[in-house]
Design a protein around this motif. Structure first.
Motif, short mmCIF file in Angstrom:
data_model
loop_
_atom_site.label_atom_id
_atom_site.label_comp_id
_atom_site.label_asym_id
_atom_site.label_seq_id
_atom_site.Cartn_x
_atom_site.Cartn_y
_atom_site.Cartn_z
N LEU A 78 -33.49 -125.39 -15.13
CA LEU A 78 -33.67 -124.82 -15.91
C LEU A 78 -34.10 -123.58 -15.31
O LEU A 78 -33.53 -122.18 -16.34
N SER A 79 -34.91 -123.54 -14.73
CA SER A 79 -35.69 -121.84 -14.04
C SER A 79 -35.34 -121.24 -13.25
O SER A 79 -35.95 -121.01 -13.11
N GLY A 80 -34.18 -122.03 -13.04
CA GLY A 80 -33.39 -121.18 -11.96
C GLY A 80 -32.92 -120.61 -12.33
O GLY A 80 -32.01 -120.95 -13.29
N VAL A 81 -31.27 -119.70 -11.84
CA VAL A 81 -30.65 -118.94 -11.59
C VAL A 81 -29.57 -119.72 -11.25
O VAL A 81 -28.94 -120.34 -10.77
N LEU A 82 -28.60 -119.76 -13.33
CA LEU A 82 -27.23 -121.08 -12.97
C LEU A 82 -26.54 -120.70 -12.37
O LEU A 82 -25.52 -119.11 -12.27
N THR A 83 -25.76 -120.80 -11.04
CA THR A 83 -24.64 -120.77 -10.76
C THR A 83 -23.54 -122.37 -9.95
O THR A 83 -23.68 -123.20 -10.79
N ASN B 48 -23.13 -130.92 -8.14
CA ASN B 48 -23.23 -129.56 -8.74
C ASN B 48 -22.27 -128.95 -9.40
O ASN B 48 -21.24 -129.50 -9.81
N ILE B 49 -22.20 -127.54 -10.28
CA ILE B 49 -21.60 -127.85 -11.01
C ILE B 49 -20.18 -126.99 -10.78
O ILE B 49 -18.92 -127.66 -11.49
N GLY B 50 -20.18 -126.30 -9.55
CA GLY B 50 -18.65 -126.03 -8.85
C GLY B 50 -18.06 -127.60 -8.69
O GLY B 50 -16.28 -127.84 -9.14
N ASP B 51 -19.09 -128.64 -8.55
CA ASP B 51 -17.96 -129.66 -7.86
C ASP B 51 -17.37 -130.34 -9.04
O ASP B 51 -16.30 -131.44 -9.14
N LEU B 52 -17.87 -130.23 -9.66
CA LEU B 52 -16.79 -130.99 -11.26
C LEU B 52 -16.26 -129.83 -11.43
O LEU B 52 -15.07 -130.97 -12.58
N LEU B 53 -15.98 -128.36 -11.15
CA LEU B 53 -14.87 -127.83 -12.26
C LEU B 53 -14.35 -128.36 -11.23
O LEU B 53 -12.75 -128.61 -11.26
N CYS C 197 -23.11 -123.54 -8.11
CA CYS C 197 -24.28 -124.58 -6.62
C CYS C 197 -25.48 -124.95 -7.23
O CYS C 197 -26.27 -125.96 -7.17
N THR C 198 -25.35 -124.46 -8.73
CA THR C 198 -26.73 -125.40 -9.53
C THR C 198 -26.46 -127.12 -9.53
O THR C 198 -25.50 -128.32 -10.09
N ARG C 199 -27.44 -128.32 -8.72
CA ARG C 199 -27.27 -129.06 -9.08
C ARG C 199 -27.54 -130.02 -10.33
O ARG C 199 -28.23 -129.07 -11.18
N VAL C 200 -26.71 -130.62 -11.12
CA VAL C 200 -26.74 -131.71 -12.16
C VAL C 200 -26.91 -133.48 -11.89
O VAL C 200 -26.43 -133.54 -10.50
N ARG C 201 -27.61 -133.55 -13.17
CA ARG C 201 -27.97 -135.11 -12.57
C ARG C 201 -27.94 -136.08 -14.13
O ARG C 201 -28.31 -134.92 -14.43
#
Length: 237
Positions: A206-211, A179-184, A213-217
């Motif tokens: 992109l349809s969900g609120v970005l936090t 998730n974005i937190g992991d990358l930070l 905890c949002t997963r990226v791939r």
């Protein structure tokens, strides 16, 4: 004289229309407001006469096949008629082709009088080999998705994408969801993460609120884009 008025698509319309410089928007239509959009792709400010037009600029900025674009490029005066028409956008593609685009909120798009007029202009232009695409807001605007794109775009402004390859290599090596937190936590700058997501190297829902905890791939889908925006703007990422 504006080179847009003497070349490109206008050069194909000599038999049916003349082009003059459009009046820059000073106030929005009812329910709209003039918005200044800072375009990285154009390296300039784009004047939009509605927030909807500014939202469409986000889509144009993301497209790697779009070289640059112009809002309200000119006003067309159709010869022998009282018709005057100012397109919302002139889009110039990397392969040298050009396309006019008109965007409308859904209510206007469904109005038979308005849509009939735009469709008539499109037919006149098409007969001269000049394509005009007519888009309803629902074909590219979704409240949360558009807000996420706007946030990512502005967050990415200080990045040149130098960390994108490193981000993708890391993602390819990880076996667990990221998730974005992991990358930070791995010391990637927010601007570089935003750049990789906005320009499509990484993808998220992109349809969900970005936090955090949002997963990226990694975006493994081929970058196939047709010059028909209505078929390309509703991708799930």
């Amino acid at each position: 004289m504006n080179s847009l008025i003497t070349g490109g698509l206008v050069g194909q319309l000599g038999e049916i229309a003349t082009a003059v410089e459009a009046v820059p928007p000073r106030h929005g239509r009812m329910g709209s407001r003039v918005t200044k959009f800072a375009s990285r792709k154009n390296r300039s400010i784009v004047s939009c006469d509605s927030l909807l037009e500014a939202a469409f600029c986000l889509e144009l900025e993301r497209r790697n096949d779009v070289n640059h674009y112009v809002s309200h490029p000119y006003t067309l005066k159709f010869i022998g008629t009282n018709y005057r028409y100012t397109p919302d956008f002139l889009v110039c593609f990397a392969n040298g082709s050009q396309l006019l685009v008109e965007v409308k909120n859904d209510r206007s798009f469904e109005d038979k009088t308005i849509s009939g007029r735009i469709s008539h202009y499109a037919e006149l232009l098409a007969a001269q080999g000049c394509m005009l695409e007519y888009l309803a807001a629902s074909q590219f605007y979704q409240r949360i998705r558009t807000a996420n794109l706007a946030f990512l775009y502005h967050q990415s402004f200080s990045s040149q994408g130098d960390s994108t390859a490193k981000l993708c290599a890391l993602m390819a090596s990880r076996r667990q969801p990221t998730n974005i937190g992991d990358l930070l936590d791995l010391a990637f700058q927010p601007s570089n993460i935003a750049y990789a997501i906005f320009y499509g190297a990484l993808e998220m829902d992109l349809s969900g609120v970005l936090t955090c905890c949002t997963r990226v791939r990694i975006n493994r889908r081929p970058a196939v884009q047709k010059q028909n925006f209505s078929n390309n703007l509703t991708e799930p990422n």
